[in-house]
Design a protein around this motif. Structure first.
Motif, PDB file in Angstrom:
ATOM      1  N   ILE A  90      51.050  40.875  46.321  1.00 55.79           N
ATOM      2  CA  ILE A  90      49.938  41.743  45.944  1.00 55.79           C
ATOM      3  C   ILE A  90      48.863  41.694  47.018  1.00 55.79           C
ATOM      4  O   ILE A  90      48.661  40.673  47.655  1.00 55.79           O
ATOM      5  CB  ILE A  90      49.393  41.291  44.572  1.00 55.79           C
ATOM      6  CG1 ILE A  90      48.419  42.307  44.019  1.00 55.79           C
ATOM      7  CG2 ILE A  90      48.742  39.942  44.650  1.00 55.79           C
ATOM      8  CD1 ILE A  90      48.143  42.076  42.557  1.00 55.79           C
ATOM      9  N   GLU A  91      48.207  42.821  47.225  1.00 56.16           N
ATOM     10  CA  GLU A  91      47.078  42.901  48.135  1.00 56.16           C
ATOM     11  C   GLU A  91      45.885  43.338  47.311  1.00 56.16           C
ATOM     12  O   GLU A  91      45.990  44.280  46.531  1.00 56.16           O
ATOM     13  CB  GLU A  91      47.365  43.953  49.205  1.00 56.16           C
ATOM     14  CG  GLU A  91      47.082  43.477  50.598  1.00 56.16           C
ATOM     15  CD  GLU A  91      47.514  44.498  51.619  1.00 56.16           C
ATOM     16  OE1 GLU A  91      46.664  45.324  51.984  1.00 56.16           O
ATOM     17  OE2 GLU A  91      48.685  44.450  52.042  1.00 56.16           O
ATOM     18  N   LEU A  92      44.794  42.654  47.484  1.00 56.75           N
ATOM     19  CA  LEU A  92      43.615  42.933  46.675  1.00 56.75           C
ATOM     20  C   LEU A  92      42.431  43.157  47.591  1.00 56.75           C
ATOM     21  O   LEU A  92      42.180  42.360  48.493  1.00 56.75           O
ATOM     22  CB  LEU A  92      43.362  41.721  45.763  1.00 56.75           C
ATOM     23  CG  LEU A  92      42.240  41.777  44.759  1.00 56.75           C
ATOM     24  CD1 LEU A  92      42.511  42.834  43.699  1.00 56.75           C
ATOM     25  CD2 LEU A  92      42.087  40.412  44.092  1.00 56.75           C
ATOM     26  N   GLU A  93      41.724  44.258  47.357  1.00 55.38           N
ATOM     27  CA  GLU A  93      40.494  44.505  48.094  1.00 55.38           C
ATOM     28  C   GLU A  93      39.367  44.553  47.071  1.00 55.38           C
ATOM     29  O   GLU A  93      39.439  45.303  46.104  1.00 55.38           O
ATOM     30  CB  GLU A  93      40.586  45.828  48.855  1.00 55.38           C
ATOM     31  CG  GLU A  93      39.412  46.034  49.792  1.00 55.38           C
ATOM     32  CD  GLU A  93      39.566  47.283  50.639  1.00 55.38           C
ATOM     33  OE1 GLU A  93      40.472  47.334  51.486  1.00 55.38           O
ATOM     34  OE2 GLU A  93      38.791  48.220  50.405  1.00 55.38           O
ATOM     35  N   VAL A  94      38.385  43.708  47.269  1.00 56.09           N
ATOM     36  CA  VAL A  94      37.252  43.611  46.354  1.00 56.09           C
ATOM     37  C   VAL A  94      36.021  44.115  47.085  1.00 56.09           C
ATOM     38  O   VAL A  94      35.741  43.692  48.204  1.00 56.09           O
ATOM     39  CB  VAL A  94      37.028  42.140  45.923  1.00 56.09           C
ATOM     40  CG1 VAL A  94      35.869  42.036  44.942  1.00 56.09           C
ATOM     41  CG2 VAL A  94      38.292  41.537  45.333  1.00 56.09           C
ATOM     42  N   GLU A  95      35.291  45.024  46.437  1.00 55.62           N
ATOM     43  CA  GLU A  95      34.072  45.541  47.043  1.00 55.62           C
ATOM     44  C   GLU A  95      32.917  45.279  46.084  1.00 55.62           C
ATOM     45  O   GLU A  95      32.930  45.730  44.934  1.00 55.62           O
ATOM     46  CB  GLU A  95      34.220  47.051  47.287  1.00 55.62           C
ATOM     47  CG  GLU A  95      33.149  47.617  48.176  1.00 55.62           C
ATOM     48  CD  GLU A  95      33.388  49.096  48.486  1.00 55.62           C
ATOM     49  OE1 GLU A  95      32.383  49.774  48.733  1.00 55.62           O
ATOM     50  OE2 GLU A  95      34.544  49.555  48.459  1.00 55.62           O
ATOM     51  N   ALA A  96      31.950  44.511  46.552  1.00 56.25           N
ATOM     52  CA  ALA A  96      30.778  44.180  45.739  1.00 56.25           C
ATOM     53  C   ALA A  96      29.612  43.868  46.666  1.00 56.25           C
ATOM     54  O   ALA A  96      29.815  43.394  47.779  1.00 56.25           O
ATOM     55  CB  ALA A  96      31.071  42.973  44.853  1.00 56.25           C
ATOM     56  N   ASN A  97      28.426  44.125  46.209  1.00 51.83           N
ATOM     57  CA  ASN A  97      27.214  43.820  46.992  1.00 51.83           C
ATOM     58  C   ASN A  97      27.253  44.453  48.379  1.00 51.83           C
ATOM     59  O   ASN A  97      26.741  43.890  49.338  1.00 51.83           O
ATOM     60  CB  ASN A  97      27.032  42.298  47.156  1.00 51.83           C
ATOM     61  CG  ASN A  97      27.196  41.560  45.854  1.00 51.83           C
ATOM     62  OD1 ASN A  97      26.714  42.011  44.825  1.00 51.83           O
ATOM     63  ND2 ASN A  97      27.889  40.447  45.891  1.00 51.83           N
ATOM     64  N   GLY A  98      27.914  45.602  48.505  1.00 52.08           N
ATOM     65  CA  GLY A  98      27.983  46.288  49.795  1.00 52.08           C
ATOM     66  C   GLY A  98      28.913  45.624  50.794  1.00 52.08           C
ATOM     67  O   GLY A  98      28.916  45.970  51.965  1.00 52.08           O
TER      68      GLY A  98
END
Length: 125
Positions: A90-98
């Motif tokens: 699995i590949e996970l991209e997390v986007e938070a706080n810019g």
């Protein structure tokens, strides 16, 4: 950071044991489960956002979905991910706080470490 901030996740399932159709079915099943978790939005990723080398079916990327969740539900989505897909690549991209965090996992153990990393990232630690 306000508790109302949402976290964006892009989840790419890459199971080499499945053909394109099976992978698409698995992705759609997981998408349904995520939608049941009270997320802001959850959808398959349209081909217009195609990363290099990705396959598409019916206008959507195979095995890739995107969801936006509240901070409160972020952990629930990650736990569901671990429970359902913990032993698959699995590949996970997390986007938070810019900011963005992109991580990969190929086993339950790696995914557990990735989930901890994602939670710290979102918490700003």
């Amino acid at each position: 950071m306000s508790s109302e901030s949402n976290v964006k996740l892009t989840i790419a399932l890459s199971n080499p044991d499945l053909d394109t159709e099976e992978q698409e079915r698995e992705t759609r099943n997981f998408l349904r489960e995520i939608r049941d978790l009270d997320v802001e939005s959850a959808e398959l990723v349209a081909v217009t956002d195609t990363p290099e080398g990705a396959k598409s079916v019916g206008g959507f990327l195979v095995g890739v979905l995107r969801t936006e969740v509240s901070l409160a539900n972020f952990k629930k989505v990650l736990e569901s991910l671990r429970d359902r897909l913990g032993n698959k690549p699995i590949e996970l991209e997390v986007e938070a706080n810019g900011k963005k965090l992109k991580v990969k996992a190929n086993s339950q153990q790696e995914l557990t470490a990735v989930i901890e990393q994602a939670q710290k990232f979102v918490a700003g630690k």
